[in-house]
Scaffold this active site. Structure first.
Site, PDB file in Angstrom:
ATOM      1  N   GLY A   6      15.866  47.841 120.518  1.00 24.71           N
ATOM      2  CA  GLY A   6      16.916  48.808 120.849  1.00 24.71           C
ATOM      3  C   GLY A   6      17.123  48.918 122.348  1.00 24.71           C
ATOM      4  O   GLY A   6      18.262  48.932 122.833  1.00 24.71           O
ATOM      5  N   SER A  24      13.069  51.688 123.146  1.00 24.32           N
ATOM      6  CA  SER A  24      11.912  50.790 123.002  1.00 24.32           C
ATOM      7  C   SER A  24      12.353  49.472 122.379  1.00 24.32           C
ATOM      8  O   SER A  24      13.372  49.418 121.666  1.00 24.32           O
ATOM      9  CB  SER A  24      10.889  51.483 122.082  1.00 24.32           C
ATOM     10  OG  SER A  24       9.788  50.645 121.827  1.00 24.32           O
ATOM     11  N   TYR A  51       8.347  48.631 103.387  1.00 26.10           N
ATOM     12  CA  TYR A  51       9.208  48.274 104.525  1.00 26.10           C
ATOM     13  C   TYR A  51      10.250  47.237 104.096  1.00 26.10           C
ATOM     14  O   TYR A  51      11.444  47.375 104.375  1.00 26.10           O
ATOM     15  CB  TYR A  51       8.344  47.711 105.651  1.00 26.10           C
ATOM     16  CG  TYR A  51       9.119  47.153 106.834  1.00 26.10           C
ATOM     17  CD1 TYR A  51       9.589  47.999 107.830  1.00 26.10           C
ATOM     18  CD2 TYR A  51       9.372  45.787 106.942  1.00 26.10           C
ATOM     19  CE1 TYR A  51      10.295  47.490 108.913  1.00 26.10           C
ATOM     20  CE2 TYR A  51      10.083  45.273 108.024  1.00 26.10           C
ATOM     21  CZ  TYR A  51      10.531  46.124 109.011  1.00 26.10           C
ATOM     22  OH  TYR A  51      11.234  45.632 110.080  1.00 26.10           O
ATOM     23  N   GLY A  67      17.163  54.539 118.364  1.00 27.35           N
ATOM     24  CA  GLY A  67      15.890  53.911 118.737  1.00 27.35           C
ATOM     25  C   GLY A  67      16.078  53.035 119.970  1.00 27.35           C
ATOM     26  O   GLY A  67      15.461  51.981 120.102  1.00 27.35           O
TER      27      GLY A  67
END
Ligand code: NAD
Length: 250
Positions: A20, A17, A151, A14
């Site tokens: 990351g 964006s 999450y 990742g």
């Protein structure tokens, strides 16, 4: 430039964006060669341009095991080994208990837990003694948030992996640590399904609850990841490093 990672080969999943990308930029600035992954080739191309040098992008979905195999085949062929892994790819969407679907559950766990686990496991043959693995968890690993339970559960799992994997990797002297960012506005916030105005409202409402009185930036997380990746943290193992302005500590 201090060169805390000079000569190191690093992977940032990742890495196209948000946190990351900021970390990939810091890694390169500290002397590393970096592989980044992400799902969309366009975003990867833009990130490679932004990072500028010492970077290779490999497109792939972290929840797809064949994509992970392809990634490590490319790293093996290009560099032969890997010193640092920042297992960062992931995200979440809002769903209160009562509205959680099987699809929501599978998508979140497949990226944040399954994808992260197999990224690390499939990297093992490439890791030398003394390698450093950093898992991106979240303050959500320990605190409750409305409509964010799936999450949060994935991030509690990620935090737990660090505690357990330091035992499994003991003989190889590979360090594993979790990093837990607090509120850090990134493109990921609009992916939560929020409009720009809603993101701003959320940020304002959070800032007043954070002892430092503000939200964080991706680069502030990246600096802490560099610490965990480098020899500066040579005796730090299995921890959860909160980078949250104090939010989860009160
Ligand atoms: P972001 O959306 O800007 O970046 C997420 C990255 O992960 C993107 O590159 C995206 O392509 C990639 N990704 C997501 N699912 C993927 C999949 N299935 N396969 C491959 N790549 C995938 O968001 P961000 O805020 O930078 O988030 C990065 C990490 O930080 C996530 O794990 C997130 O849970 C964690 N985190 C973020 C915050 C925050 O406030 N921003 C706080 C705590 C933890």
């Amino acid at each position: 430039m201090s060169g805390k990672l000079t000569g190191k080969i690093a992977l940032v999943t990742g890495g196209n964006s948000g946190i990351g990308l900021a970390t990939a930029q810091r890694f390169v600035a500290e002397g590393a060669y970096v592989f980044i992954t992400g799902r969309r080739q366009n975003d990867l191309d833009a990130a490679v341009k932004q990072i500028g040098k010492n970077v290779t992008a490999v497109q792939g979905d972290v929840s797809n095991l064949a994509d992970i195999d392809r990634l490590f085949a490319a790293i093996k062929q290009e560099q032969g080994h890997l010193d640092v892994i920042f297992a960062n790819a992931g995200g979440g969407e809002i769903a209160p208990l009562g509205s959680i679907t099987e699809e929501h559950f599978d998508k979140t766990f497949n990226a944040n837990v399954k994808g992260l686990l197999f990224t690390v496991q499939k990297a093992l043959p490439l890791l030398p003694e003394g390698a450093s693995i950093i898992l991106n968890a979240s303050t959500a690993s320990t605190v409750g948030t409305p409509a964010f339970s799936v999450y949060s559960a994935t991030k509690a799992a990620v935090r737990s992996f660090a505690r357990n994997w330091i035992l499994d990797l003991k003989e190889r002297k590979i360090r594993v640590n979790a990093i837990s960012p607090g509120v850090v506005p990134t493109p990921g916030y609009t992916l939560l399904g929020l409009s720009e105005e809603q993101v701003q409202e959320f940020v304002n409402s959070q800032a007043v609850t954070i002892p430092l009185g503000r939200v964080g930036t991706p680069d502030e997380i990246a600096k802490a990841v560099v610490f965990l990746a480098s020899d500066d943290s040579s005796f730090v193992n299995g921890i959860e490093l909160f980078v949250d302005g104090g939010m989860a500590q009160i």
